[in-house]
Design an enzyme around this catalytic site. Sequence first.
Site, PDB file in Angstrom:
ATOM      1  N   GLU A 226     -20.943   7.388  49.034  1.00  0.00           N
ATOM      2  CA  GLU A 226     -19.707   6.621  48.902  1.00  0.00           C
ATOM      3  C   GLU A 226     -19.064   6.219  50.214  1.00  0.00           C
ATOM      4  O   GLU A 226     -18.296   5.262  50.273  1.00  0.00           O
ATOM      5  CB  GLU A 226     -18.722   7.416  48.020  1.00  0.00           C
ATOM      6  CG  GLU A 226     -19.146   7.336  46.572  1.00  0.00           C
ATOM      7  CD  GLU A 226     -18.565   8.420  45.683  1.00  0.00           C
ATOM      8  OE1 GLU A 226     -17.654   8.116  44.936  1.00  0.00           O
ATOM      9  OE2 GLU A 226     -19.050   9.561  45.739  1.00  0.00           O
TER      10      GLU A 226
ATOM     11  N   THR B 127     -33.834   6.742  52.522  1.00  0.00           N
ATOM     12  CA  THR B 127     -32.921   6.634  51.386  1.00  0.00           C
ATOM     13  C   THR B 127     -31.463   6.718  51.859  1.00  0.00           C
ATOM     14  O   THR B 127     -30.582   6.109  51.264  1.00  0.00           O
ATOM     15  CB  THR B 127     -33.212   7.732  50.344  1.00  0.00           C
ATOM     16  OG1 THR B 127     -33.198   9.001  50.979  1.00  0.00           O
ATOM     17  CG2 THR B 127     -34.560   7.525  49.688  1.00  0.00           C
TER      18      THR B 127
ATOM     19  N   THR C 169     -30.415   6.251  43.874  1.00  0.00           N
ATOM     20  CA  THR C 169     -30.105   6.705  45.225  1.00  0.00           C
ATOM     21  C   THR C 169     -31.321   7.242  45.978  1.00  0.00           C
ATOM     22  O   THR C 169     -31.299   7.342  47.197  1.00  0.00           O
ATOM     23  CB  THR C 169     -29.087   7.849  45.160  1.00  0.00           C
ATOM     24  OG1 THR C 169     -29.652   8.882  44.332  1.00  0.00           O
ATOM     25  CG2 THR C 169     -27.769   7.390  44.549  1.00  0.00           C
TER      26      THR C 169
ATOM     27  N   LEU D 185     -31.159  13.971  55.339  1.00  0.00           N
ATOM     28  CA  LEU D 185     -32.356  14.601  54.773  1.00  0.00           C
ATOM     29  C   LEU D 185     -33.508  13.624  54.633  1.00  0.00           C
ATOM     30  O   LEU D 185     -34.673  14.026  54.672  1.00  0.00           O
ATOM     31  CB  LEU D 185     -32.008  15.209  53.404  1.00  0.00           C
ATOM     32  CG  LEU D 185     -30.846  16.217  53.427  1.00  0.00           C
ATOM     33  CD1 LEU D 185     -30.593  16.768  52.032  1.00  0.00           C
ATOM     34  CD2 LEU D 185     -31.110  17.347  54.416  1.00  0.00           C
ATOM     35  N   ASN D 186     -33.190  12.359  54.435  1.00  0.00           N
ATOM     36  CA  ASN D 186     -34.239  11.336  54.346  1.00  0.00           C
ATOM     37  C   ASN D 186     -33.666  10.048  54.922  1.00  0.00           C
ATOM     38  O   ASN D 186     -32.826   9.404  54.296  1.00  0.00           O
ATOM     39  CB  ASN D 186     -34.667  11.146  52.882  1.00  0.00           C
ATOM     40  CG  ASN D 186     -35.762  10.094  52.732  1.00  0.00           C
ATOM     41  OD1 ASN D 186     -35.809   9.102  53.473  1.00  0.00           O
ATOM     42  ND2 ASN D 186     -36.640  10.299  51.770  1.00  0.00           N
ATOM     43  N   PRO D 187     -34.076   9.673  56.133  1.00  0.00           N
ATOM     44  CA  PRO D 187     -33.439   8.523  56.789  1.00  0.00           C
ATOM     45  C   PRO D 187     -33.627   7.210  56.024  1.00  0.00           C
ATOM     46  O   PRO D 187     -32.774   6.338  56.108  1.00  0.00           O
ATOM     47  CB  PRO D 187     -34.115   8.461  58.163  1.00  0.00           C
ATOM     48  CG  PRO D 187     -35.275   9.383  58.104  1.00  0.00           C
ATOM     49  CD  PRO D 187     -35.049  10.355  56.980  1.00  0.00           C
TER      50      PRO D 187
ATOM     51  N   PHE E 213     -22.459   3.932  39.780  1.00  0.00           N
ATOM     52  CA  PHE E 213     -21.278   3.795  40.654  1.00  0.00           C
ATOM     53  C   PHE E 213     -20.068   4.556  40.131  1.00  0.00           C
ATOM     54  O   PHE E 213     -18.952   4.292  40.563  1.00  0.00           O
ATOM     55  CB  PHE E 213     -20.937   2.314  40.876  1.00  0.00           C
ATOM     56  CG  PHE E 213     -22.104   1.488  41.329  1.00  0.00           C
ATOM     57  CD1 PHE E 213     -22.685   1.739  42.564  1.00  0.00           C
ATOM     58  CD2 PHE E 213     -22.640   0.497  40.532  1.00  0.00           C
ATOM     59  CE1 PHE E 213     -23.776   0.999  42.994  1.00  0.00           C
ATOM     60  CE2 PHE E 213     -23.736  -0.239  40.954  1.00  0.00           C
ATOM     61  CZ  PHE E 213     -24.305   0.008  42.179  1.00  0.00           C
TER      62      PHE E 213
HETATM   63 MO1  MOS Z   1     -19.006   8.125  42.057  1.00  0.00          MO
HETATM   64  S1  MOS Z   1     -17.370   6.952  41.627  1.00  0.00           S
HETATM   65  O1  MOS Z   1     -18.237   9.629  42.282  1.00  0.00           O
HETATM   66  O2  MOS Z   1     -20.006   8.186  40.669  1.00  0.00           O
END
Ligand code: MOS
Length: 686
Positions: A653, A582, A463, A578-580, A235
């Site tokens: 994000e 994920t 991710t 690109l990948n629905p 994060f």
């Molecule tokens: Mo994110 S806060 O840009 O790793």
Amino acid sequence: MTATVPGRALGTPLARVEGPDKVTGAARYAAEYPVGNAAHAWVVRSPVARGRLRDVEVDPTLDGVLAVLWHGNAPELAKPADPELWVLQTDAISYRGQVIALVVAETLEAARHAAQSVVLDIEEEPHDVVLRADHPELYTPDKVNPGFPAESAQGDAEAALAAAEVTVDVTYTTPALHNNPMEPHATIAVWDGDDDLTLYDSNQGPHMVAPDVAKALGLDPARVRVVAEHVGGGFGSKGSARPNAVLAAIAAKVTGRPVKLALPRQALFTMVGYRTPTIQRVRLGAAKDGTLTAITHDAVSQSSRLFEFAEQTAVVTRHMYAAAHRRTGHRLVRLDMPTPRWMRAPGEAPGMVALECAMDELAHALGIDPIELRVRNEPDAEPESGEPFTSRHYVRCLREGAERFGWAGRDPRPARRRDGEWWVGTGVAGATYPAMAQPSTAAATALPDGRVEVRIAATDIGTGARTVLTQIAADALGLPVTDVTVRIGDTRLPRASVAGGSSGTASWGWAIDGACRQLRERGMTGEVVFDSTELVKARGNDGRHAFGAHFAEVRVNAVTGEVRVPRLFGMYAAGRILNPRTARSQFIGGMTMGLGMALHEEGVLDPHTGDWVNHDLADYHIPAHADVRDIDAAWIDEQDDQLNPMGSKGIGEIGIVGSPAAILNAVWHATGVRIRDLPARMDRIL
Ligand code: MOS
């Protein structure tokens, strides 16, 4: 791995290529690498917010203790750019929870026990830990993260506000928020002689970590190997080397043993960065028809004594709405507190709360539907720079999102719908995040059996990056995904940018696409190394953003004040998806964090100690499954050939940008209560 049609993997919901490794336990996280004869380290953190460490004493009869390091005996380090990495070098204590000693022992239990029983001789000094809008030491930083001007102004906002037919002048506050990846920050350090160091380290970019650690230790960066094959979340808090990497390295040096250091959960609240609290004043001036004439957004946030981190809270307001007269500004104060750093959408997430809740307040003051108000202020180009948008489908997200959510016919009046004990309401808010790419290098090698290996020092922080990169490579090569292996997470692989700023896929994918296309052009033989730097720099990042709209339905209990969110929906325009599978996971993951920001999460500061009293997952409430009900994301298929070869925008994000505001606006619609101090706790609603 599911097979796909050769050359047609992008756009398909390929399951995570490392999924079987993860669910069978074969995937290794940083602290899990089997190194022989490892010793274990445990951090000792300061019990005071400011002072001088005079001495550290440990009971010599304790079993299994190999070393107790502090500034009185630790190896001397060079000063890296980040002062937080200059660990155990000075008697100065800059915040409570700062690492001031490290115990190394034969076992984890022995290290922890010794760390808990050390006697610290500290000369305590008075501290200043409370962020206030009238703090006498507030100043305007030169730049805000990652390099924006701290202030911007056009026209005469004060005069336009004075002349406006309708105005809103509101202050919103957001609390400190804490990164809580499932996998804590952890490092195993292994020396080979005096000049070669290997770190198995949990981070968002091995090439971000190696140079800083090398600098601190006086090593050639090429001889610091950093491995981060699987990462259990970051994060932003793992976007650069954290103190654990340097601590493990010096502990291994001193003891002559490999050393394993995993930060305990409580240490994450002070040692790895957090989202700064903010105090934000937003003023809007509008004509009766809803046309905005003035926008101002002034943000106050904090940093530490050690390091200036100035979050870009008000920058989001520079991109959203047209208005001839406008101003944004940031002020900062350095407190005796830990250094805030990146946390998912730093700046945009708290900034959008103030802007999008203020827009909701203006819609009510004008008697205009909140979606309609936003549509009426849609700019033709970037509101401040005048740069054309390469693609902006914000209005479509609002309109199509409203359609899917069922917005039509909504009674705009607050506190009108009641279902038994529950007040019911709905809310909307916009979303945006910059679409960035950074230079990276990838290698593609044709293997004798016809398969291709792709190598890049990217990281998959959960991710699905590894999977999407496999799809990008397969399509560029014209091969099925099962014929492509993507290796990531090691400084021995070609240099890659950080898994941050929602820029990983665009950055790494660009390099992989280039390497794989060239390999195909030369008949799938040998190896191609492709550096995207020139292409990325030529294109730049200006005028490129993803947009979206968030919709929430809430139920607020009239007796207890508790808020439930039966529905949360995000409609996005984020380039080519690109990948629905994920992608959806990224969107709803961001929205879930937004739900936590709106309702649950807050670092509760004890001004007497300078510490957050709720520094664990029992007391710091992140959303649990029962908090998340019907949550969904959808998107417009956006074509934008100005971005990168894949046509993608970042998606990691944007889900946390605006989703908290949609929930807070729905809380107002349900109850008539405006929550301007986050989170929307029961005691603030009743
Ligand atoms: Mo994110 S806060 O840009 O790793």
